[in-house]
Design a protein around this motif. Structure first.
Motif, PDB file in Angstrom:
ATOM      1  N   SER A 453      45.902 -45.800 -40.985  1.00 35.66           N
ATOM      2  CA  SER A 453      46.510 -44.574 -40.455  1.00 35.66           C
ATOM      3  C   SER A 453      47.737 -44.842 -39.586  1.00 35.66           C
ATOM      4  O   SER A 453      48.372 -43.898 -39.104  1.00 35.66           O
ATOM      5  CB  SER A 453      45.472 -43.783 -39.640  1.00 35.66           C
ATOM      6  N   THR A 455      51.431 -45.344 -38.335  1.00 39.61           N
ATOM      7  CA  THR A 455      52.716 -44.832 -38.852  1.00 39.61           C
ATOM      8  C   THR A 455      53.935 -45.530 -38.240  1.00 39.61           C
ATOM      9  O   THR A 455      55.062 -45.291 -38.681  1.00 39.61           O
ATOM     10  CB  THR A 455      52.821 -43.313 -38.603  1.00 39.61           C
ATOM     11  N   SER A 573      51.788 -41.938 -43.799  1.00 42.48           N
ATOM     12  CA  SER A 573      50.443 -42.404 -44.114  1.00 42.48           C
ATOM     13  C   SER A 573      49.585 -41.274 -44.653  1.00 42.48           C
ATOM     14  O   SER A 573      49.667 -40.131 -44.181  1.00 42.48           O
ATOM     15  CB  SER A 573      49.778 -42.984 -42.861  1.00 42.48           C
ATOM     16  N   GLY A 575      46.300 -42.107 -44.743  1.00 39.17           N
ATOM     17  CA  GLY A 575      45.031 -42.592 -44.215  1.00 39.17           C
ATOM     18  C   GLY A 575      44.270 -43.472 -45.175  1.00 39.17           C
ATOM     19  O   GLY A 575      43.069 -43.691 -44.987  1.00 39.17           O
TER      20      GLY A 575
END
Length: 615
Positions: A453, A455, A573, A575
């Protein structure tokens, strides 16, 4: 470390510019020779301009002067051409120019070996003596009785150029008891080199002395100089063959051997007992205009490019250009034939490895790589080479970004001991991906990995080492990922490009060459950095650095040309996991790496080149 590599063409142009800067002094010297004008002030100015060579630069020049006998012949002695060549060495010896570190004369300094001839050429070489410049000379058949060897006893040659002339010179290593053989040591490219200057004819004592010198300097690369060696292209003279059999062949340190005596110029290559090439060159221009006009051959060593670029030039004729050259001088100002201007390719580290191997850089502890901001660090050492990778590959940063193995088509992933010479960990992963039918294995971060996750709004540095095998084929292996982030490009919002590309991938293009394509947070499309082609069967280091505004790709610590200018902030992202060795398209595995992957590190800030894992 990024190293600047100039092309031979640019190097020649640089040398030409340097020569133009020398014309003023040598033109006046040339005029003095033809008109009888005495110009001591000019000579002093040329000698005072000497600049010391840069002993650490990996680019340096060895100058060679062959037979000058017709310029020192009884009543027709004319030292001006030799003096012009010697002053050229002073003018261009320093850092930033030719970086000339040493001069070797190949014998037949004089025509008759007479005292007055040696007095004249000895005075000319005083130009170098007064400035402490290193050089070597040796006796040719015209300097001594040609029927004798180095046990001949006293001669005018020995009176003028015997060991006592060189004893105060820092480059002088020593002489044989008879005084006719000498060795000289100089520093260039950060190491010691030797010129072994041998008499016209070696006695058994001379051979024994030379072997002893080599034995006492076992790690020093050697340029052997003598008067007679090569007779013509690809052919040694009878004495040259004797010298090869009795000394050169069994001493791997001798990588280059130079002689004169015959003409025209020629070259030969022989393989020594260690299986290495030895380059043997014939250099002599006494048959050309003005007895060769004291032409010098410049051997320009470039250890980064793995080459010796060779050029032949007459500084005396160059210096006369301002007056206007006669018809014959115009033909001799520079020689450009295949035997006079050429390049010799040498992998110096490999060539010298038999007698002076470069020590392997030791592995560095993983803890040393965990610099501030490290969010993931994977390395692959400490395993039996060739065995399959199973279980979990731990993230050594302690952040929990561990990896698990995934395969398709029955593919496997193996450990390897191979690694980049500057890689911290001495190991790698062996991927054997294939496009159609899809087969291979790769690694993915675990579902709970924090990296999934992340960024990186504040910037990032992603580093990896890779090596492609000889059978890497663009049709089956191109566009596989070294490191990639899964999740479709279009999954994070509307895009203006292909929505099925992954959100980020450091891939190998069909070049093959590296490509970084990532979806920044502030854009609606992928931003792409393109690297140049990288050779197969060689380890490469890659780094992708984002400073929070722009992204720059580095190969071997050198920035590539195609780095985009628009602002690029972070990496979008979805995830989802990151992959090592795998590449997804439209959310499905599409390509698997065929090659080796070494240490991989991700840091949540921009790193300078000096902080890369190669340092």
């Amino acid at each position: 470390m990024c190293t600047s590599h100039d092309h031979a063409q640019g190097e020649a142009a640089q040398a030409g510019a340097g020569r133009r800067g020398f014309l003023r002094a040598t033109a006046l010297l040339g005029a003095a020779a033809t008109t009888g004008i005495v110009l001591p002030a000019v000579a002093e100015a040329a000698e005072q301009s000497v600049r010391r060579p840069d002993s650490e630069s990996r680019r340096f020049t060895l100058a060679v002067m062959p037979d000058t006998q017709y310029l020192f012949d009884g009543p027709s002695i004319n030292p001006a051409p030799v003096e012009a060549s010697l002053r050229y060495l002073l003018e261009h010896g320093g850092k930033g120019d030719e970086n000339i570190v040493f001069l070797s004369h190949l014998g037949d300094l004089t025509q008759n070996g007479a005292e007055e001839e040696f007095a004249a050429i000895g005075e000319a070489f005083g130009i170098l003596d007064r400035r402490g410049v290193g050089y070597s000379v040796l006796a040719g058949n015209h300097d001594v009785r040609s029927s004798t060897d180095d046990q001949r006893g006293p001669t005018p040659y020995l009176d003028a150029f015997g060991p006592r002339r060189f004893r105060s010179r820092p480059t002088f290593g020593g002489a044989s008891p008879d005084g006719y053989n000498t060795y000289h040591l100089f520093r260039a490219a950060g190491r010691e080199w030797m010129v072994l200057a041998l008499d016209w004819r070696l006695s058994q004592r001379g051979y024994a002395w030379a072997k002893d010198v080599l034995a006492r300097h076992p790690k020093t690369p050697v340029v052997l100089t003598t008067h007679e060696l090569v007779a013509e292209d690809d052919s040694l003279s009878a004495y040259g063959q004797q010298l090869w059999d009795g000394l050169i062949e069994d001493h791997d340190q001798i990588f280059l051997a130079l002689g004169g005596h015959f003409w025209p110029a020629g070259r030969a290559i022989r393989e020594n007992a260690a299986g290495h090439e030895v380059h043997l060159h014939l250099t002599n221009y006494q048959n050309r205009y003005f007895g060769g006009a004291a032409m010098i051959r410049l051997y320009r060593f470039d250890l980064d490019r793995g080459v010796i670029d060779v050029e032949t030039v007459s500084p005396w004729i160059l210096g006369r250009a301002a007056e206007g050259l006669n018809e014959l001088e115009r033909q001799e100002i520079e020689l450009s034939g295949d035997a006079d201007r050429f390049s010799v390719g040498i992998d110096f580290a490999e060539r010298f490895s038999g007698f002076d191997p470069v020590p392997a850089r030791p592995a560095r502890p993983a803890s040393k790589m965990l610099i501030p901001g490290t969010v993931a660090y994977w390395r692959f050492d400490g395993h039996d080479a060739g065995t399959a990778v199973t279980g979990t590959v731990r993230d050594l940063s302690g952040r929990g970004n561990d990896l698990t193995v995934v395969s398709v088509g029955g593919g496997t992933l193996a450990w390897s001991a191979d690694h980049h010479p500057d890689q911290p960990g001495h190991g790698s992963l062996e991927f054997d991906g294939y496009k159609s039918p899809l087969k291979g294995a790769w690694l993915r971060t675990v579902d709970a990995a924090p990296l999934n996750s992340a960024t990186f709004e504040g910037g990032y540095t992603i580093e990896a080492f890779y090596r492609l095998p000889a059978d890497w084929d663009a049709g089956h292996n191109a566009w596989s990922g070294l490191i990639s982030r899964t999740g479709r490009n279009g999954s994070v919002g509307p895009v203006t490009d292909d929505p099925d590309e992954p959100l980020a991938t450091l891939s190998i293009s069909d070049g093959p060459g590296p490509q970084w394509a990532a979806h920044p947070l502030n854009q609606r499309q992928l931003a792409t950095n393109w690297g140049d082609e990288t050779a197969r069967e060689k380890w490469w280091h890659l780094a992708v650095v984002n400073d929070g505004r722009h992204t720059t790709m580095y190969v071997q610590g050198c920035p590539v040309a195609r780095n985009p200018h628009p602002a690029a902030v972070g990496i979008a992202s979805a995830g989802l996991p990151w992959l090592l060795g795998g590449y997804e398209y439209a959310g499905k595995i599409d390509q698997i790496l065929h090659g080796r992957l070494g240490d991989v590190r991700i840091v949540s800030r921009a790193l300078p080149v000096t902080s890369f894992m190669t340092h």
